[in-house]
Design a protein around this motif. Structure first.
Motif, PDB file in Angstrom:
ATOM      1  N   ARG A 140       0.846  -1.202   0.000  1.00  0.00           N
ATOM      2  CA  ARG A 140       0.000   0.000   0.000  1.00  0.00           C
ATOM      3  C   ARG A 140       0.883   1.255   0.000  1.00  0.00           C
ATOM      4  NH1 ARG A 140      -3.133  -0.746   4.720  1.00  0.00           N
ATOM      5  NH2 ARG A 140      -4.169  -2.401   3.572  1.00  0.00           N
ATOM      6  N   MET A 141       1.916   1.215   0.830  1.00  0.00           N
ATOM      7  CA  MET A 141       2.832   2.352   0.936  1.00  0.00           C
ATOM      8  C   MET A 141       3.453   2.681  -0.430  1.00  0.00           C
ATOM      9  SD  MET A 141       5.833   2.454   3.759  1.00  0.00           S
ATOM     10  CE  MET A 141       4.963   2.410   5.288  1.00  0.00           C
ATOM     11  N   PHE A 142       3.688   1.635  -1.219  1.00  0.00           N
ATOM     12  CA  PHE A 142       4.343   1.816  -2.527  1.00  0.00           C
ATOM     13  C   PHE A 142       3.329   1.789  -3.675  1.00  0.00           C
ATOM     14  CE2 PHE A 142       7.952   1.292   0.033  1.00  0.00           C
ATOM     15  CZ  PHE A 142       9.045   1.750  -0.680  1.00  0.00           C
ATOM     16  N   GLN A 143       2.070   2.018  -3.336  1.00  0.00           N
ATOM     17  CA  GLN A 143       0.979   2.059  -4.315  1.00  0.00           C
ATOM     18  C   GLN A 143       0.958   0.824  -5.213  1.00  0.00           C
ATOM     19  OE1 GLN A 143       2.099   5.765  -5.905  1.00  0.00           O
ATOM     20  NE2 GLN A 143       1.592   6.792  -4.001  1.00  0.00           N
ATOM     21  N   LEU A 144       1.151  -0.327  -4.595  1.00  0.00           N
ATOM     22  CA  LEU A 144       1.118  -1.573  -5.369  1.00  0.00           C
ATOM     23  C   LEU A 144      -0.004  -2.491  -4.882  1.00  0.00           C
ATOM     24  CD1 LEU A 144       4.958  -2.310  -5.449  1.00  0.00           C
ATOM     25  CD2 LEU A 144       3.543  -1.712  -7.417  1.00  0.00           C
ATOM     26  N   LYS A 174      17.905  -2.813   8.854  1.00  0.00           N
ATOM     27  CA  LYS A 174      18.323  -1.581   9.528  1.00  0.00           C
ATOM     28  C   LYS A 174      18.968  -0.692   8.476  1.00  0.00           C
ATOM     29  CE  LYS A 174      19.243  -4.187  13.677  1.00  0.00           C
ATOM     30  NZ  LYS A 174      20.188  -5.156  14.215  1.00  0.00           N
ATOM     31  N   LEU A 175      19.680  -1.351   7.574  1.00  0.00           N
ATOM     32  CA  LEU A 175      20.365  -0.632   6.495  1.00  0.00           C
ATOM     33  C   LEU A 175      19.847  -1.161   5.157  1.00  0.00           C
ATOM     34  CD1 LEU A 175      22.681   1.233   5.453  1.00  0.00           C
ATOM     35  CD2 LEU A 175      24.184  -0.768   5.610  1.00  0.00           C
ATOM     36  N   LEU A 176      19.325  -0.245   4.349  1.00  0.00           N
ATOM     37  CA  LEU A 176      18.795  -0.631   3.031  1.00  0.00           C
ATOM     38  C   LEU A 176      19.756  -0.119   1.963  1.00  0.00           C
ATOM     39  CD1 LEU A 176      16.381  -1.687   1.291  1.00  0.00           C
ATOM     40  CD2 LEU A 176      15.428   0.626   1.427  1.00  0.00           C
ATOM     41  N   LEU A 177      20.185  -1.029   1.088  1.00  0.00           N
ATOM     42  CA  LEU A 177      21.095  -0.649   0.007  1.00  0.00           C
ATOM     43  C   LEU A 177      20.303  -0.640  -1.295  1.00  0.00           C
ATOM     44  CD1 LEU A 177      24.112  -3.038   0.849  1.00  0.00           C
ATOM     45  CD2 LEU A 177      23.662  -0.749   1.750  1.00  0.00           C
ATOM     46  N   LEU A 178      20.277   0.498  -1.958  1.00  0.00           N
ATOM     47  CA  LEU A 178      19.514   0.607  -3.202  1.00  0.00           C
ATOM     48  C   LEU A 178      20.481   0.826  -4.360  1.00  0.00           C
ATOM     49  CD1 LEU A 178      16.680   3.023  -1.943  1.00  0.00           C
ATOM     50  CD2 LEU A 178      16.542   0.539  -2.218  1.00  0.00           C
ATOM     51  N   GLU A 195      10.903  10.762  -3.733  1.00  0.00           N
ATOM     52  CA  GLU A 195      10.080  11.279  -2.628  1.00  0.00           C
ATOM     53  C   GLU A 195       9.667  10.136  -1.705  1.00  0.00           C
ATOM     54  OE1 GLU A 195       6.939  13.386  -4.607  1.00  0.00           O
ATOM     55  OE2 GLU A 195       8.282  15.037  -5.147  1.00  0.00           O
ATOM     56  N   LEU A 196       9.332   9.015  -2.342  1.00  0.00           N
ATOM     57  CA  LEU A 196       8.921   7.849  -1.570  1.00  0.00           C
ATOM     58  C   LEU A 196      10.078   7.327  -0.700  1.00  0.00           C
ATOM     59  CD1 LEU A 196       6.478   6.074  -1.211  1.00  0.00           C
ATOM     60  CD2 LEU A 196       7.242   4.695  -3.141  1.00  0.00           C
ATOM     61  N   ILE A 197      11.268   7.304  -1.265  1.00  0.00           N
ATOM     62  CA  ILE A 197      12.438   6.820  -0.517  1.00  0.00           C
ATOM     63  C   ILE A 197      12.684   7.729   0.692  1.00  0.00           C
ATOM     64  CG2 ILE A 197      14.961   6.559  -0.607  1.00  0.00           C
ATOM     65  CD1 ILE A 197      14.559   5.559  -3.518  1.00  0.00           C
ATOM     66  N   ALA A 198      12.595   9.040   0.459  1.00  0.00           N
ATOM     67  CA  ALA A 198      12.793   9.983   1.564  1.00  0.00           C
ATOM     68  C   ALA A 198      11.723   9.767   2.638  1.00  0.00           C
ATOM     69  CB  ALA A 198      12.759  11.408   1.034  1.00  0.00           C
ATOM     70  N   PHE A 199      10.498   9.485   2.192  1.00  0.00           N
ATOM     71  CA  PHE A 199       9.388   9.276   3.119  1.00  0.00           C
ATOM     72  C   PHE A 199       9.581   7.999   3.953  1.00  0.00           C
ATOM     73  CE2 PHE A 199       5.258   7.130   3.765  1.00  0.00           C
ATOM     74  CZ  PHE A 199       4.673   8.019   4.639  1.00  0.00           C
ATOM     75  N   ILE A 200       9.888   6.901   3.287  1.00  0.00           N
ATOM     76  CA  ILE A 200      10.002   5.628   4.042  1.00  0.00           C
ATOM     77  C   ILE A 200      11.194   5.647   4.989  1.00  0.00           C
ATOM     78  CG2 ILE A 200       8.805   4.042   2.465  1.00  0.00           C
ATOM     79  CD1 ILE A 200      11.842   3.167   1.773  1.00  0.00           C
ATOM     80  N   ARG A 201      12.192   6.400   4.637  1.00  0.00           N
ATOM     81  CA  ARG A 201      13.355   6.505   5.522  1.00  0.00           C
ATOM     82  C   ARG A 201      12.903   6.973   6.906  1.00  0.00           C
ATOM     83  NH1 ARG A 201      17.958  10.619   6.381  1.00  0.00           N
ATOM     84  NH2 ARG A 201      16.772  11.924   4.945  1.00  0.00           N
ATOM     85  N   LEU A 206      14.726   4.103   8.850  1.00  0.00           N
ATOM     86  CA  LEU A 206      15.736   3.357   8.094  1.00  0.00           C
ATOM     87  C   LEU A 206      17.006   4.153   7.874  1.00  0.00           C
ATOM     88  CD1 LEU A 206      13.910   1.852   4.994  1.00  0.00           C
ATOM     89  CD2 LEU A 206      15.129   0.581   6.756  1.00  0.00           C
ATOM     90  N   THR A 207      18.065   3.440   7.618  1.00  0.00           N
ATOM     91  CA  THR A 207      19.300   4.043   7.148  1.00  0.00           C
ATOM     92  C   THR A 207      19.473   3.546   5.712  1.00  0.00           C
ATOM     93  OG1 THR A 207      20.132   3.823   9.383  1.00  0.00           O
ATOM     94  CG2 THR A 207      21.769   4.256   7.648  1.00  0.00           C
TER      95      THR A 207
END
Ligand SMILES: Nc1ncnc2c1ncn2[C@@H]1O[C@H](COP(=O)(O)OP(=O)(O)OP(=O)(O)O)[C@@H](O)[C@H]1O
Length: 267
Positions: A140-144, A174-178, A195-201, A206-207
């Motif tokens: 839902r958070m990722f509109q999927l 704890k650490l997400l690598l994209l 924007e979504l990445i900044a939001f979920i952080r 998250l780091t």
């Protein structure tokens, strides 16, 4: 203890035969930071991710997560310790549903025991239900959410990229690598994703360490940036520091352009 970095990379290197793909890499990433890792093609960015996630064992140096040494651990062990990632080339289970793709990612961490799963005892069902609810929350958070029963391969490209991130999040990192999360996306999709990445952080505490080719995008979203070139760390600092760093300009544009740039800047 709180002063310790979440991730501490100490003099890490990776040699393939005669090629030093990464050499003497130092990084300190604190909890909650959103950090960029950039550099020209072949600079060693993906190799660095492969080192952090146990795909490769460093040929020099050590990697610590919350003070615990990761060298030599298998990728699944490192995922359990709190690092998960996405890939430059999307890696989904194409033939199953969007929802099942996420549930599989959860399974690697499920609390219920293997025995209860095999015998389908009540704890198994409790685990499954909890897992599905969490998976749907992320979708839902990722509109999927509306396409959760769709087969993964049928999703448009931009949605597949988002699903990859949801799968990485399902492991509870704890650490997400994209690794180039916006590769192949158009401008609008890219902006929305960032924007979504900044939001979920913030939302998920998250780091994040992010590889991205689009400089404008990295500068816009990251607080700090590390720059690699030919396997070496050539600069680190705020976007402002990096934008004006001679070695970075040289690495991207060549020495001649860099010296012109600096001369013009000096006038
Ligand atoms: N498994 C491997 N065996 C041998 N050489 C490798 C291997 N993986 C990477 N390399 C080499 O290491 C160097 C760094 O590659 P890497 O993929 O880490 O760069 P990158 O910065 O991610 O590049 P790009 O932006 O093009 O994805 C390159 O010269 C690459 O050819």
């Amino acid at each position: 203890m709180e002063n310790n970095p979440l991730l501490h990379v100490r003099g890490v290197g990776m040699q393939f035969g005669g090629l030093k793909a990464v050499s003497g890499l130092h990084m300190e990433i604190r909890k909650g930071e959103l950090v960029g890792l950039i550099g020209p093609n072949g600079a060693g960015k993906t190799t660095s991710f492969n080192l952090l996630t146990g795909v490769y064992v460093p040929t020099e140096g050590e990697i610590l997560l919350e003070g615990k040494r990761l060298n030599g651990l298998a990728p699944y062990q490192i995922t359990r310790m709190g690092i998960s990632r996405t890939f430059q080339n999307i890696r989904l289970f194409n033939e199953i549903s969007v929802l099942d793709n996420v549930k599989i990612a959860y399974h690697s961490l499920a609390k219920h025991s293997m025995v209860s799963s095999i015998l389908r005892l009540p704890p198994h069902f409790a685990g499954e239900k909890e897992m599905e609810e969490k998976a749907i929350q992320f979708l839902r958070m990722f509109q999927l959410e509306t396409c959760m029963h769709e087969t993964a391969k049928n999703l448009p490209y931009g949605q597949q990229r988002r699903l990859e991130i949801v799968r990485a999040l399902a492991a509870g990192p704890k650490l997400l690598l994209l690794d180039e999360p916006a590769a192949g996306m158009n401008q609008q999709e890219t902006r929305q994703l960032m924007e979504l990445i900044a939001f979920i952080r913030h939302e998920l505490d998250l780091t994040i360490l992010l590889i991205e080719h689009d400089m404008k995008l990295v500068m816009g979203i990251c607080e700090r940036i590390y720059v690699l070139d030919h396997g070496q760390l050539i600069a680190q600092g705020t976007p402002e520091d990096i934008r004006n760093h001679v070695k970075v300009i040289e690495a991207y544009l060549g020495e001649e352009v860099a010296s012109n740039h600096v001369e013009r800047g000096a006038n």
